[in-house]
Enzyme design. Structure first.
Site, PDB file in Angstrom:
ATOM      1  N   LYS A  67       0.878  -1.176   0.000  1.00  0.00           N
ATOM      2  CA  LYS A  67       0.000   0.000   0.000  1.00  0.00           C
ATOM      3  C   LYS A  67       0.909   1.218   0.000  1.00  0.00           C
ATOM      4  CE  LYS A  67      -2.485   1.547   3.633  1.00  0.00           C
ATOM      5  NZ  LYS A  67      -3.598   1.615   4.605  1.00  0.00           N
ATOM      6  N   ARG A 111     -10.268  -2.032   7.281  1.00  0.00           N
ATOM      7  CA  ARG A 111      -9.328  -3.039   7.795  1.00  0.00           C
ATOM      8  C   ARG A 111      -8.863  -2.698   9.202  1.00  0.00           C
ATOM      9  NH1 ARG A 111      -4.497  -0.266   9.099  1.00  0.00           N
ATOM     10  NH2 ARG A 111      -2.858  -0.578   7.541  1.00  0.00           N
ATOM     11  N   HIS A 138     -12.385  10.494  12.198  1.00  0.00           N
ATOM     12  CA  HIS A 138     -12.768   9.704  11.021  1.00  0.00           C
ATOM     13  C   HIS A 138     -12.778   8.204  11.318  1.00  0.00           C
ATOM     14  CE1 HIS A 138     -13.193   8.754   6.801  1.00  0.00           C
ATOM     15  NE2 HIS A 138     -12.134   7.966   6.880  1.00  0.00           N
ATOM     16  N   ASN A 160     -13.815  12.507  24.319  1.00  0.00           N
ATOM     17  CA  ASN A 160     -12.912  12.967  23.259  1.00  0.00           C
ATOM     18  C   ASN A 160     -12.271  14.283  23.660  1.00  0.00           C
ATOM     19  OD1 ASN A 160     -11.744  12.512  20.657  1.00  0.00           O
ATOM     20  ND2 ASN A 160     -12.942  14.230  19.892  1.00  0.00           N
ATOM     21  N   MET A 219      -5.681   1.781  19.102  1.00  0.00           N
ATOM     22  CA  MET A 219      -5.586   1.744  17.645  1.00  0.00           C
ATOM     23  C   MET A 219      -4.944   2.987  17.040  1.00  0.00           C
ATOM     24  SD  MET A 219      -6.872  -1.200  17.251  1.00  0.00           S
ATOM     25  CE  MET A 219      -6.816  -1.247  15.466  1.00  0.00           C
ATOM     26  N   ASP A 222       0.493   4.621  15.745  1.00  0.00           N
ATOM     27  CA  ASP A 222       1.064   3.905  14.602  1.00  0.00           C
ATOM     28  C   ASP A 222       2.364   4.553  14.135  1.00  0.00           C
ATOM     29  OD1 ASP A 222      -0.017   6.246  13.675  1.00  0.00           O
ATOM     30  OD2 ASP A 222      -1.253   5.340  12.103  1.00  0.00           O
ATOM     31  N   GLY A 292      -2.925  -2.262  18.240  1.00  0.00           N
ATOM     32  CA  GLY A 292      -3.158  -2.410  16.791  1.00  0.00           C
ATOM     33  C   GLY A 292      -2.373  -1.365  16.014  1.00  0.00           C
TER      34      GLY A 292
HETATM   35  P1  NAD Z   1      -8.876  12.325  12.868  1.00  0.00           P
HETATM   36  O1  NAD Z   1      -8.001  13.499  12.606  1.00  0.00           O
HETATM   37  O2  NAD Z   1     -10.142  12.175  12.112  1.00  0.00           O
HETATM   38  O3  NAD Z   1      -9.236  12.264  14.441  1.00  0.00           O
HETATM   39  C1  NAD Z   1      -8.232  12.484  15.421  1.00  0.00           C
HETATM   40  C2  NAD Z   1      -8.753  12.139  16.791  1.00  0.00           C
HETATM   41  O4  NAD Z   1      -7.712  12.386  17.747  1.00  0.00           O
HETATM   42  C3  NAD Z   1      -9.947  12.987  17.236  1.00  0.00           C
HETATM   43  O5  NAD Z   1     -10.763  12.222  18.094  1.00  0.00           O
HETATM   44  C4  NAD Z   1      -9.272  14.126  18.017  1.00  0.00           C
HETATM   45  O6  NAD Z   1     -10.128  14.750  18.946  1.00  0.00           O
HETATM   46  C5  NAD Z   1      -8.173  13.318  18.728  1.00  0.00           C
HETATM   47  N1  NAD Z   1      -7.056  14.171  19.161  1.00  0.00           N
HETATM   48  C6  NAD Z   1      -6.383  15.088  18.426  1.00  0.00           C
HETATM   49  N2  NAD Z   1      -5.423  15.672  19.184  1.00  0.00           N
HETATM   50  C7  NAD Z   1      -5.513  15.119  20.427  1.00  0.00           C
HETATM   51  C8  NAD Z   1      -4.796  15.285  21.634  1.00  0.00           C
HETATM   52  N3  NAD Z   1      -3.800  16.156  21.746  1.00  0.00           N
HETATM   53  N4  NAD Z   1      -5.141  14.524  22.696  1.00  0.00           N
HETATM   54  C9  NAD Z   1      -6.147  13.612  22.608  1.00  0.00           C
HETATM   55  N5  NAD Z   1      -6.851  13.402  21.484  1.00  0.00           N
HETATM   56  C10 NAD Z   1      -6.537  14.144  20.407  1.00  0.00           C
HETATM   57  O7  NAD Z   1      -7.906  11.053  12.677  1.00  0.00           O
HETATM   58  P2  NAD Z   1      -8.306   9.554  12.341  1.00  0.00           P
HETATM   59  O8  NAD Z   1      -8.249   9.360  10.876  1.00  0.00           O
HETATM   60  O9  NAD Z   1      -9.538   9.193  13.074  1.00  0.00           O
HETATM   61  O10 NAD Z   1      -7.041   8.774  12.946  1.00  0.00           O
HETATM   62  C11 NAD Z   1      -6.860   8.670  14.346  1.00  0.00           C
HETATM   63  C12 NAD Z   1      -5.518   7.997  14.632  1.00  0.00           C
HETATM   64  O11 NAD Z   1      -5.541   6.663  14.141  1.00  0.00           O
HETATM   65  C13 NAD Z   1      -4.322   8.659  13.963  1.00  0.00           C
HETATM   66  O12 NAD Z   1      -3.245   8.686  14.905  1.00  0.00           O
HETATM   67  C14 NAD Z   1      -3.988   7.728  12.800  1.00  0.00           C
HETATM   68  O13 NAD Z   1      -2.641   7.797  12.409  1.00  0.00           O
HETATM   69  C15 NAD Z   1      -4.339   6.393  13.437  1.00  0.00           C
HETATM   70  N6  NAD Z   1      -4.595   5.291  12.510  1.00  0.00           N
HETATM   71  C16 NAD Z   1      -4.165   4.053  12.882  1.00  0.00           C
HETATM   72  C17 NAD Z   1      -4.370   2.954  12.044  1.00  0.00           C
HETATM   73  C18 NAD Z   1      -3.930   1.587  12.478  1.00  0.00           C
HETATM   74  O14 NAD Z   1      -3.940   0.668  11.661  1.00  0.00           O
HETATM   75  N7  NAD Z   1      -3.603   1.386  13.730  1.00  0.00           N
HETATM   76  C19 NAD Z   1      -5.015   3.140  10.812  1.00  0.00           C
HETATM   77  C20 NAD Z   1      -5.483   4.406  10.459  1.00  0.00           C
HETATM   78  C21 NAD Z   1      -5.267   5.488  11.324  1.00  0.00           C
END
Ligand code: NAD
Length: 321
Positions: A67, A111, A138, A160, A219, A222, A292
């Site tokens: 990817k 996924r 998201h 949140n 989750m 990463d 995860g």
């Molecule tokens: P997003 O930007 O839509 O949402 C971010 C979230 O983090 C919101 O709930 C926001 O309020 C919170 N946040 C932001 N700053 C913060 C802080 N200082 N303290 C506490 N909470 C805070 O992002 P998303 O697309 O929902 O992704 C969320 C996380 O998941 C990211 O870190 C992304 O890299 C990770 N992610 C992990 C995987 C995986 O496979 N493990 C896959 C996709 C995304």
């Protein structure tokens, strides 16, 4: 070459398909028949973008590829596109010829939600009733939608950092017919299962926020430096992950390992639980934690399912490449 564009994915892949693909590939990784290649992630010095590759080979599922993609923070404002952008490329393991190109954006959300769901299926108490969410961005909506299918949850509680985002997850809970309540972090003590999916670099969930017997799926972490939960929670919990190498370097376990609270050998593969070579949860009081981190093989497994479905339904575009 088979092309499945982003706009077709929603109509092709169900949550159940994503769950099956991810559960199978975790099992395959643990048996040693699938492995991930080292991850490449670079700040490209343009548009503040982070770009990279996650790849691997699954001999059991015969999925080979990568990817490619990343995060363009200015996309939405400047171009009207979502900030995360990715595409999956699959190759024929017999010849090395390119086999398919699949839109990777919705696929990533599905996924990732499937991974925490697989952890809930195998590690949460069967009598879990209260689902706790930390995060409302998201990914959180996809996470909650999938998690609610794993147990007979009677209530969702959520916290949140940006409280104005909580209606995003309240909507998902209500659509599933489950009441939602916003709580302070201390309120998480009521949860039987917790998912954290935030982008924070400083822990918000402290060890004493989580009650005995809870399953927590972390989750959001990463990348090196990110951290959602206090490191001492990992010492109190039995820790599972998708891949140990990623967990201790870019996952939630990086911090507990770095300060010597746990060792690499304390981090177990979820795949071993699926295969029955690790017992998983052994008591109702045990805290289980799934770290995860997101592996390339998850993307390839789900992309392969999408290609099969697209061919079956006559939606795939086939080009002579
Ligand atoms: P997003 O930007 O839509 O949402 C971010 C979230 O983090 C919101 O709930 C926001 O309020 C919170 N946040 C932001 N700053 C913060 C802080 N200082 N303290 C506490 N909470 C805070 O992002 P998303 O697309 O929902 O992704 C969320 C996380 O998941 C990211 O870190 C992304 O890299 C990770 N992610 C992990 C995987 C995986 O496979 N493990 C896959 C996709 C995304």
């Amino acid at each position: 070459m088979i092309i499945v564009p982003e706009k077709e994915i929603a109509g092709l892949l169900t949550r159940a398909d994503a769950f099956d693909a991810v559960e199978k590939v975790f099992a395959s990784m643990s048996k040693g028949s699938a492995y991930n290649f080292p991850v490449i992630r670079e700040a490209i010095g343009y548009e503040d973008a982070l770009y990279g590759f996650k790849g691997g080979f699954d001999k059991a599922g015969m999925a080979l590829g990568l990817k490619a993609g990343g995060y363009w923070p200015n996309n939405l404002e400047k171009h009207g596109h979502i900030n995360h952008q990715s595409t999956v490329f699959l190759f024929d393991p017999d010849t090395g010829m390119v086999k398919a190109m699949v839109g990777g954006n919705l696929l990533t959300a599905l996924r990732t939600a499937a991974a925490s769901s697989v952890s809930i299926k195998h590690l949460a108490r069967k009598d879990a009733k209260v689902m706790g969410m930390v995060g409302a961005g998201h990914q959180a909506t996809f996470q909650l939608r999938a998690a609610l299918e794993q147990r007979d949850f009677e209530k969702v509680i959520g916290w949140n950092y940006h409280p104005e985002m909580l209606p995003n997850i309240e909507k998902v809970a209500n659509e599933a017919g489950v009441p939602f309540e916003a709580v302070p972090l201390e309120g998480l003590a009521e949860a039987d299962v917790v998912i954290s999916i935030t982008s924070t670099f400083a822990p918000t969930i402290m060890a004493d926020h989580i009650s005995l017997g809870t399953h927590i799926a972390c989750m959001g972490t990463d990348t090196k430096g990110k951290q959602e939960v206090e490191a001492s929670l990992l010492a109190r919990a039995t820790v599972f992950t998708d891949e140990v190498a990623q967990s201790i370097s870019i996952g939630e376990a990086q911090h507990a390992v770095a300060i010597g609270l746990i060792e690499q050998s304390d981090v177990h593969e979820l795949g071993a639980v699926i295969n029955g070579t690790h017992p998983g949860r052994t008591s109702a009081d045990e805290i289980t934690l799934f770290d995860g981190t997101g592996v390339g093989l998850q993307d390839l497994a789900v992309a392969s399912s999408i290609v099969d479905l697209a061919v079956e339904k006559g939606i795939a575009t086939i080009v002579d490449f």
